[in-house]
Design a protein around this motif. Structure first.
Motif, PDB file in Angstrom:
ATOM      1  N   VAL A   1      45.129  45.159  24.545  1.00 24.96           N
ATOM      2  CA  VAL A   1      43.882  44.630  25.099  1.00 24.96           C
ATOM      3  C   VAL A   1      44.180  43.476  26.056  1.00 24.96           C
ATOM      4  CG1 VAL A   1      41.710  43.457  24.545  1.00 24.96           C
ATOM      5  CG2 VAL A   1      42.450  45.421  23.183  1.00 24.96           C
ATOM      6  N   GLN A   2      45.056  42.585  25.649  1.00 25.15           N
ATOM      7  CA  GLN A   2      45.410  41.439  26.495  1.00 25.15           C
ATOM      8  C   GLN A   2      46.046  41.895  27.808  1.00 25.15           C
ATOM      9  OE1 GLN A   2      48.508  38.852  24.956  1.00 25.15           O
ATOM     10  NE2 GLN A   2      47.544  37.086  25.934  1.00 25.15           N
ATOM     11  N   MET A   3      46.958  42.842  27.752  1.00 18.65           N
ATOM     12  CA  MET A   3      47.629  43.314  28.967  1.00 18.65           C
ATOM     13  C   MET A   3      46.690  44.082  29.898  1.00 18.65           C
ATOM     14  SD  MET A   3      50.599  42.022  28.882  1.00 18.65           S
ATOM     15  CE  MET A   3      51.447  42.916  30.168  1.00 18.65           C
ATOM     16  N   HIS A   4      45.606  44.598  29.358  1.00 17.43           N
ATOM     17  CA  HIS A   4      44.613  45.298  30.175  1.00 17.43           C
ATOM     18  C   HIS A   4      43.421  44.397  30.501  1.00 17.43           C
ATOM     19  CE1 HIS A   4      46.925  48.812  28.888  1.00 17.43           C
ATOM     20  NE2 HIS A   4      46.427  49.392  29.966  1.00 17.43           N
ATOM     21  N   GLU A   5      43.595  43.100  30.266  1.00 19.00           N
ATOM     22  CA  GLU A   5      42.593  42.082  30.553  1.00 19.00           C
ATOM     23  C   GLU A   5      41.252  42.372  29.869  1.00 19.00           C
ATOM     24  OE1 GLU A   5      42.488  41.296  34.759  1.00 19.00           O
ATOM     25  OE2 GLU A   5      44.660  41.140  34.860  1.00 19.00           O
TER      26      GLU A   5
END
Length: 147
Positions: free
Chosen positions: A27-31
């Motif tokens: 989720v973090q890497m896909h903003e």
């Protein structure tokens, strides 16, 4: 012209996907703005089975990990007695009243109550039952956790 598939769907997905250490990392890497881990399945039968199978396939194919999603399934005494497949696939089962669907899968207030008590991140209503009731998304939107 007939197409032949030499690679299974999962193998093709594995080739295109990265392996992630966690759902949070994905989720973090896909903003993304929030992680959805706990999902209430507010439906039964083949609809619930297809939902769980599809999300598990995505989870493994996209994330490269298993069991990052937790499926909380509503189930009537009849579903439990029948040892329904979706009940066996669930990570958690919440027994709901049997009988007509307005007692269980179409009961919006019951679904909201279970979502809150079980601290789920999302509700999947599927098709039929409560999915056809416009008050379900409105009431879910009022709940801060699932806005």
């Amino acid at each position: 012209m007939r197409r032949s598939a030499s690679v299974s769907t999962l193998e093709a997905m594995e080739e295109k996907s990265m392996n992630w250490n966690s759902l949070e990392e994905y989720v973090q890497m896909h903003e993304g703005s929030r992680v959805i881990e706990r999902i209430l399945i507010a439906n039964n039968g083949i609809a619930a089975v297809k939902c769980i199978q599809s999300m598990r396939r995505w989870e493994y194919g996209e994330l490269g990990i298993n069991n990052s999603l937790c499926f909380v399934c509503m189930a009537t005494p009849e579903d439990i007695k029948a040892n329904a497949e979706f009940v066996r696939m669930a990570d958690e089962v919440v027994e709901v009243p049997g009988g007509a669907n307005n007692n269980n899968y179409a009961n919006v207030d019951l679904i909201i109550d279970i979502a809150q008590r079980k601290n789920v991140d999302a509700v999947w209503a599927g098709w039929g039952h409560a999915s056809e009731n416009p008050s379900l998304p409105r009431k879910l939107a009022r709940d801060k956790k699932r806005d």
